[in-house]
Design a protein around this motif. Structure first.
Motif, PDB file in Angstrom:
ATOM      1  N   ASP A  67     -13.875   1.753  -4.332  1.00 27.23           N
ATOM      2  CA  ASP A  67     -13.626   0.375  -3.666  1.00 27.23           C
ATOM      3  C   ASP A  67     -12.156  -0.199  -4.071  1.00 27.23           C
ATOM      4  OD1 ASP A  67     -15.918   0.865  -2.182  1.00 27.23           O
ATOM      5  OD2 ASP A  67     -17.105  -0.176  -3.693  1.00 27.23           O
ATOM      6  N   ALA A  68     -11.800  -0.003  -5.182  1.00 22.88           N
ATOM      7  CA  ALA A  68     -10.571  -0.638  -5.639  1.00 22.88           C
ATOM      8  C   ALA A  68      -9.378   0.182  -5.467  1.00 22.88           C
ATOM      9  CB  ALA A  68     -10.512  -0.869  -7.146  1.00 22.88           C
ATOM     10  N   ILE A  69      -9.418   1.167  -4.553  1.00 24.06           N
ATOM     11  CA  ILE A  69      -8.233   2.123  -4.437  1.00 24.06           C
ATOM     12  C   ILE A  69      -7.460   1.633  -3.274  1.00 24.06           C
ATOM     13  CG2 ILE A  69      -7.328   4.346  -3.633  1.00 24.06           C
ATOM     14  CD1 ILE A  69      -9.785   5.658  -5.173  1.00 24.06           C
ATOM     15  N   GLU A  70      -7.944   1.295  -2.269  1.00 28.66           N
ATOM     16  CA  GLU A  70      -7.218   0.954  -0.991  1.00 28.66           C
ATOM     17  C   GLU A  70      -6.526  -0.545  -1.255  1.00 28.66           C
ATOM     18  OE1 GLU A  70      -7.376   0.787   3.753  1.00 28.66           O
ATOM     19  OE2 GLU A  70      -9.055   1.217   2.533  1.00 28.66           O
ATOM     20  N   PRO A  71      -7.284  -1.615  -1.928  1.00 32.23           N
ATOM     21  CA  PRO A  71      -6.209  -2.801  -2.312  1.00 32.23           C
ATOM     22  C   PRO A  71      -5.311  -2.728  -3.222  1.00 32.23           C
ATOM     23  CG  PRO A  71      -8.781  -3.039  -2.237  1.00 32.23           C
ATOM     24  CD  PRO A  71      -8.420  -1.748  -2.287  1.00 32.23           C
ATOM     25  N   SER A  72      -5.212  -1.494  -4.001  1.00 32.84           N
ATOM     26  CA  SER A  72      -4.298  -1.394  -5.032  1.00 32.84           C
ATOM     27  C   SER A  72      -2.843  -0.891  -4.466  1.00 32.84           C
ATOM     28  CB  SER A  72      -4.477  -0.610  -6.109  1.00 32.84           C
ATOM     29  OG  SER A  72      -4.853   0.809  -5.710  1.00 32.84           O
ATOM     30  N   ILE A  73      -3.097  -0.453  -3.054  1.00 32.99           N
ATOM     31  CA  ILE A  73      -1.956   0.491  -2.587  1.00 32.99           C
ATOM     32  C   ILE A  73      -1.017  -0.468  -1.641  1.00 32.99           C
ATOM     33  CG2 ILE A  73      -1.276   2.431  -1.035  1.00 32.99           C
ATOM     34  CD1 ILE A  73      -3.981   3.655  -1.823  1.00 32.99           C
ATOM     35  N   LEU A  74       0.117  -0.622  -1.610  1.00 31.29           N
ATOM     36  CA  LEU A  74       1.008  -1.216  -0.843  1.00 31.29           C
ATOM     37  C   LEU A  74       1.963  -0.269  -0.270  1.00 31.29           C
ATOM     38  CD1 LEU A  74       2.031  -4.142  -3.454  1.00 31.29           C
ATOM     39  CD2 LEU A  74       0.237  -4.398  -1.726  1.00 31.29           C
ATOM     40  N   VAL A  75       1.853  -0.132   1.089  1.00 33.20           N
ATOM     41  CA  VAL A  75       2.756   0.679   1.981  1.00 33.20           C
ATOM     42  C   VAL A  75       2.980  -0.064   3.235  1.00 33.20           C
ATOM     43  CG1 VAL A  75       1.960   2.829   0.730  1.00 33.20           C
ATOM     44  CG2 VAL A  75       0.641   1.900   2.776  1.00 33.20           C
ATOM     45  N   ARG A  76       4.017   0.465   3.707  1.00 32.26           N
ATOM     46  CA  ARG A  76       4.511   0.078   4.950  1.00 32.26           C
ATOM     47  C   ARG A  76       4.364   0.971   6.068  1.00 32.26           C
ATOM     48  NH1 ARG A  76      10.529  -2.336   3.430  1.00 32.26           N
ATOM     49  NH2 ARG A  76      10.485  -0.134   2.593  1.00 32.26           N
ATOM     50  N   ASN A  77       4.597   2.331   6.040  1.00 35.24           N
ATOM     51  CA  ASN A  77       4.983   3.143   7.058  1.00 35.24           C
ATOM     52  C   ASN A  77       3.661   3.871   7.271  1.00 35.24           C
ATOM     53  OD1 ASN A  77       7.492   2.207   7.385  1.00 35.24           O
ATOM     54  ND2 ASN A  77       8.095   3.622   5.834  1.00 35.24           N
ATOM     55  N   VAL A  78       2.936   4.506   6.205  1.00 34.90           N
ATOM     56  CA  VAL A  78       2.089   5.486   6.500  1.00 34.90           C
ATOM     57  C   VAL A  78       0.506   4.847   6.637  1.00 34.90           C
ATOM     58  CG1 VAL A  78       3.386   7.162   5.107  1.00 34.90           C
ATOM     59  CG2 VAL A  78       1.661   5.559   3.826  1.00 34.90           C
ATOM     60  N   HIS A  79      -0.364   5.553   7.031  1.00 32.58           N
ATOM     61  CA  HIS A  79      -1.825   4.977   7.086  1.00 32.58           C
ATOM     62  C   HIS A  79      -2.704   5.655   6.001  1.00 32.58           C
ATOM     63  CE1 HIS A  79      -0.893   3.290  11.139  1.00 32.58           C
ATOM     64  NE2 HIS A  79      -0.454   4.254  11.382  1.00 32.58           N
ATOM     65  N   ILE A  80      -3.605   4.828   5.633  1.00 33.78           N
ATOM     66  CA  ILE A  80      -4.339   5.305   4.240  1.00 33.78           C
ATOM     67  C   ILE A  80      -5.642   5.332   4.814  1.00 33.78           C
ATOM     68  CG2 ILE A  80      -5.071   4.588   2.018  1.00 33.78           C
ATOM     69  CD1 ILE A  80      -1.991   5.226   2.064  1.00 33.78           C
ATOM     70  N   GLU A  81      -6.650   6.614   4.259  1.00 27.99           N
ATOM     71  CA  GLU A  81      -7.811   6.627   4.284  1.00 27.99           C
ATOM     72  C   GLU A  81      -8.428   6.954   2.763  1.00 27.99           C
ATOM     73  OE1 GLU A  81      -8.651   9.730   7.230  1.00 27.99           O
ATOM     74  OE2 GLU A  81      -7.589   8.619   8.813  1.00 27.99           O
ATOM     75  N   VAL A  82      -9.459   6.268   2.641  1.00 26.73           N
ATOM     76  CA  VAL A  82     -10.000   6.597   1.296  1.00 26.73           C
ATOM     77  C   VAL A  82     -11.475   7.166   1.513  1.00 26.73           C
ATOM     78  CG1 VAL A  82     -10.702   5.718  -0.847  1.00 26.73           C
ATOM     79  CG2 VAL A  82      -8.762   4.910   0.216  1.00 26.73           C
ATOM     80  N   ALA A  83     -11.859   8.335   0.750  1.00 31.01           N
ATOM     81  CA  ALA A  83     -13.202   8.890   1.041  1.00 31.01           C
ATOM     82  C   ALA A  83     -13.563   9.260  -0.556  1.00 31.01           C
ATOM     83  CB  ALA A  83     -13.083  10.206   1.622  1.00 31.01           C
ATOM     84  N   ALA A  84     -15.042   8.725  -0.518  1.00 33.12           N
ATOM     85  CA  ALA A  84     -15.494   8.709  -1.984  1.00 33.12           C
ATOM     86  C   ALA A  84     -16.418  10.052  -1.838  1.00 33.12           C
ATOM     87  CB  ALA A  84     -16.524   7.583  -2.322  1.00 33.12           C
ATOM     88  N   PHE A  85     -16.007  11.166  -2.626  1.00 32.02           N
ATOM     89  CA  PHE A  85     -16.604  12.555  -2.598  1.00 32.02           C
ATOM     90  C   PHE A  85     -16.844  12.856  -4.071  1.00 32.02           C
ATOM     91  CE2 PHE A  85     -17.306  16.901  -1.822  1.00 32.02           C
ATOM     92  CZ  PHE A  85     -18.189  17.005  -1.145  1.00 32.02           C
TER      93      PHE A  85
END
Length: 671
Positions: A476-494
Motif C-alpha cells: 500500500d505504501a508503494i504508489e504514494p512513494s512514486i513521483l512521476v509525470r509521464n508514465v502511468h503506474i499500476e501496483v499489484a500485490a502477488f
C-alpha cells in the motif's frame, strides 16, 4: 490540637532531640570554644572522634603496596625499570659488604677492592655457576645468596621483557600503531564496498613502483585483513595497511597520517557518521588542501549539504542514485550497463585528462582523429568547465585539457592532425518508439528512484506495472512513494514463487522487465537467489509464449553472483555494490571525473547511446576512423560499436581498426 499541646514529650524523644541539636551545634562550632558546659561536653566526643579519623594515615607497608600496584598498572616497562634498579642495588650492597668486611676466597683469591668486588658480584647475579670457585665459607654463603637473588631477578626480568614483547605484538595485531606512509590512499570506514574499492585501487596503482592503501575502521584488524586478502587475491605493487580506530576522532585520524594522504575515501553506514568524519578531517586539514575526499552518502539532502558546505575538494557519491540512474540507462538500450562498467573500472579502458598544447587552435573534430589509440569525449577548459561532446567546429584553446578514453595513460598520445576521411552518405533513421508496458518485479527503496529516472525518457503511453510480494514490502505504501509525470503506474500485490509470479505477469503483453532485489526483510543472499530464479522463469516464459524481443534487466546486491546472472540469460544486470565502488575508486584517483559522470547521468546532459550503424553509412565504413568522422559530422562523438549478432560491445578501438558494420550493428556515441 489542644490535646497535643498538653501531652508532654517522652524523655527518650526529648533526649534524642536534644542530642541532635547539640550535635549540629557541635559541628557548626568546630574549632571554637563552646559557651555552655552541656554543649561543650556533648560536642567533645564527636569532635574527637572526627579528628582521630581524619588524622589516621596509611602505614609504610600500605604505601609501598599502593606504589607497587600503581607501577604495575602503568605497564611492564616501569616494572622492568624497578627490577633493574633493584638488581643494581643488590650488586652494590654485595660489593660494599665484600669490601668493608674484607672477605677473602673469592675465586680462591685474596681481599678485593671495591671495583673488582662490584664486578664479581655482578658475575654472580648473571651467571649461577660463578660462585663455585669461592674457597671460604663466608664468601660461599654470600655468593649463594646473591646468586639466588640473581636467579629471581633475572627470571623476573626475562618474563617481563617477554610479556612486554607479547603486549607489543598484540597491540600491533589490534591495529593501534602509527602509520608513517605518505602519498597513500586512505579509506575511512568499512563496508561491503571496501573490497571492490581496494581491488580497483590495486589496478590503478599497477603503474606505480610502490602504492599504499590504508584502511581505518572500528573493526578487528585481522578480520579486515583476512577478508580483503581473500577477495583481492593479488595486490601487485600495492601494500595494504589496516588500522582499528574511530573515524570521527582526530587522534585516530592522525594515527593513519591523514595529513599525508593523497586521497581519502569515506564510507559509512549513515550520513551522520560520514559528516562527523568529514568534520574530524577538517579539524586537521581545514581546507582539504592535502587530499581530495570522496564520500558515500545515503540521502540526497545530505549529499547536497556536503557539497554546499565543504567545497569542491569533497566529492559525494549517492549510491542509490547512481544505481537508479544506471538501471534506467540499461532499460533504455541493451549493452549500456556494460559500457558504463567498462568506463568505471580500471581493468580495461578508462577516462583520462591530459593537456596537449599541439591541439591548440585546431577544432575538436580534427583532434578526434589525431589520437590513434584513444577516443576523445570532450574537454576541461582552463576555468574548470567540463564540456562533453562539444560541437565539431569548437576551437581548442590554450590551457584546455582533453578528456579521452584510453587503455592506459601511456597510450593517450597525440599522433598529429590528419585529413578527415571521406564520409559516406548516411540514412535518416526515425526515432524508435519506446516500450509501452514495463514490468517491475520486486521492490525496495531503490524503486522510486529508478522509476523517476525512467520517467525522464518515457512518454505518457507507457504503463509501468509493479508486482510486489506483500510478505516482503508494504504494498500500500508503494504508489504514494512514486513521483512521476509521464508514465502511468499500476501496483499489484502477488506472492508466491518465481514461476507463479512470472505466470501472473504473462497474463498481459510486456516489452521490458526490471527485477529489483528485496533488501529490507531478507538477506542479500536470499534476495539475489530470488532474483536469479525470477530471471530464469521470465526467460522460460518469453520463449514459451514467443513474446519476441523482451529486454530483461536485473539488480543484484552482491558482485560474486554476477557469473550466475550471466548464466540466466539476463540482457543487463546492475550490481549495486560493484558500480558504486567502481565510481568511488575512480573519483579517488581524479576528482574531476565527478563532473564527467554527473553530466553522463544527468537527463539534461550528454547521453551515451547505441544508434543504428546505418545512420552513419554502415557498410561504407571501412575503419573506425571513418566511424569517428561520420559521427562528428552529426555533432556526435563515437566511442565504439556493438556487434548485433553477438552483443559484444567494443570500446575505443584503434582508429586504423577495420570494421564491417551491418544493419543489425550499432555505433556507441555521445550526443
Amino acid at each position: 490540637m489542644t490535646l497535643q499541646n498538653e501531652i508532654p514529650p517522652s524523655p527518650q524523644k526529648a533526649l534524642r532531640r536534644q542530642g541532635k541539636a547539640v550535635n549540629r551545634r557541635g559541628r557548626s562550632t568546630s574549632g571554637s570554644s563552646g559557651s555552655g558546659t552541656a554543649g561543650s561536653g556533648a560536642a567533645s566526643p564527636t569532635t574527637a572522634g572526627s579528628s582521630s579519623a581524619g588524622d589516621s594515615k596509611p602505614g609504610v607497608r600500605a604505601r609501598l603496596r599502593y606504589m607497587f600496584d600503581t607501577g604495575l598498572s602503568r605497564g611492564p616497562s616501569v616494572v622492568i625499570g624497578w627490577l633493574g634498579l633493584l638488581t643494581l642495588l643488590v650488586i652494590l650492597v654485595t660489593a660494599l659488604f665484600m669490601t668493608i668486611f674484607g672477605l677473602v676466597g673469592v675465586n680462591g683469591g685474596a681481599r678485593l677492592g671495591f671495583g673488582e668486588a662490584f664486578w664479581q658480584a655482578m658475575l654472580r647475579v648473571v651467571d649461577a655457576g660463578t660462585f663455585a670457585g669461592d674457597s671460604s665459607w663466608p664468601t660461599r654463603l654470600l655468593g649463594l645468596s646473591i646468586t639466588l637473588a640473581g636467579i629471581f631477578l633475572a627470571g623476573s626480568l626475562i618474563g617481563l621483557i617477554a610479556n612486554s614483547v607479547d603486549q607489543r605484538v598484540d597491540g600491533l595485531r589490534k591495529g593501534r600503531s602509527s602509520v608513517l606512509e605518505t602519498g597513500h590512499t586512505l579509506i575511512l570506514g568499512y563496508s561491503s564496498r571496501v573490497p571492490v574499492i581496494v581491488s580497483e585501487l590495486v589496478l590503478a596503482n599497477e603503474s606505480l613502483r610502490r602504492g599504499v592503501v590504508v584502511v581505518l575502521a572500528n573493526e578487528e584488524k585481522s578480520v579486515m585483513e583476512d577478508e580483503l586478502r581473500d577477495q583481492v587475491r593479488n595486490f601487485l605493487t600495492t601494500r595494504l595497511v589496516c588500522r582499528r580506530g574511530h573515524n570521527d576522532e582526530p587522534a585516530d585520524l592522525e594515527l593513519v597520517n591523514v595529513a599525508g594522504a593523497r586521497s581519502i575515501i569515506v564510507v559509512g553506514d549513515s550520513d551522520a557518521v560520514v559528516i562527523k568524519t568529514l568534520l574530524a578531517i577538517r579539524s586537521i586539514d581545514p581546507h582539504f588542501e592535502n587530499a581530495h575526499v570522496v564520500v558515500e552518502t545515503s540521502s540526497e539532502s545530505a549529499d547536497a549539504s556536503i557539497r554546499s558546505l565543504f567545497g569542491p575538494r569533497v566529492v559525494t557519491v549517492n549510491s542509490d542514485q547512481i544505481v537508479a540512474e544506471l538501471t534506467a540507462q540499461a532499460c533504455r538500450q541493451r549493452g549500456l550497463s556494460t559500457v558504463f562498467r567498462e568506463l568505471l573500472d580500471f581493468d580495461g579502458d578508462e577516462v583520462y585528462f591530459e593537456k596537449f598544447p599541439e591541439t591548440t587552435g585546431h577544432t575538436f573534430a580534427q583532434a578526434q582523429l589525431a589520437f590513434e589509440s584513444s577516443v576523445l569525449m570532450g574537454r576541461l577548459t582552463a576555468d574548470g568547465l567540463v564540456q562533453l561532446n562539444p560541437p565539431a567546429d569548437t576551437v581548442l584553446q590554450e590551457g584546455d585539457e582533453l578528456i579521452g578514453v584510453a587503455s592506459d595513460d601511456s597510450t593517450f598520445l597525440f599522433g598529429g592532425v590528419v585529413d578527415a576521411p571521406e564520409i559516406p552518405q548516411a540514412e535518416v533513421i526515425a526515432e524508435q518508439a519506446g516500450p509501452t508496458r514495463i514490468l517491475v518485479v520486486g521492490w525496495s527503496v531503490l524503486g522510486p528512484r529508478v522509476l523517476a529516472e525512467l520517467d525522464e525518457f518515457l512518454t505518457s503511453d507507457t504503463v509501468i506495472e509493479i508486482i510486489a510480494d506483500p510478505e516482503q514490502v508494504d504494498v500500500d505504501a508503494i504508489e504514494p512513494s512514486i513521483l512521476v509525470r509521464n508514465v502511468h503506474i499500476e501496483v499489484a500485490a502477488f506472492g508466491g514463487g518465481p514461476e507463479e509470479v512470472t505466470a501472473y505477469a504473462a497474463r498481459r503483453h510486456f516489452d521490458e522487465v526490471i527485477v529489483l532485489g528485496y533488501r529490507d526483510r531478507i538477506s542479500t543472499d536470499e534476495a539475489d537467489a530470488r532474483t536469479l530464479l525470477t530471471l530464469m522463469a521470465f526467460n522460460q516464459i518469453v520463449e514459451k509464449h514467443e513474446l519476441g524481443d523482451v529486454r530483461i534487466v536485473a539488480e543484484l546486491l552482491e558482485q560474486r553472483h554476477t557469473p550466475l546472472a550471466v548464466a540466466t540469460g539476463a540482457d543487463d544486470f546492475i550490481v549495486s555494490v560493484e558500480l558504486t565502488s567502481l565510481l568511488i575508486a575512480q573519483l579517488s584517483e581524479r576528482h574531476e571525473l565527478d563532473l564527467v559522470f554527473r553530466d553522463l547521468f544527468d537527463p539534461q546532459g550528454c547521453v551515451v547511446e547505441l544508434r543504428p550503424a546505418v545512420a552513419y553509412g554502415a557498410e561504407a565504413l571501412r575503419t573506425f576512423a571513418h566511424v569517428v568522422a561520420a559521427a562528428s559530422a552529426q555533432n556526435q562523438t563515437a566511442l565504439g560499436y556493438r556487434i548485433g549478432s553477438s552483443g559484444e560491445v567494443v570500446i575505443n578501438p584503434a582508429k586504423s581498426t577495420e570494421v564491417q558494420l551491418g544493419a543489425k550493428d550499432s555505433v556507441l556515441v555521445l550526443r
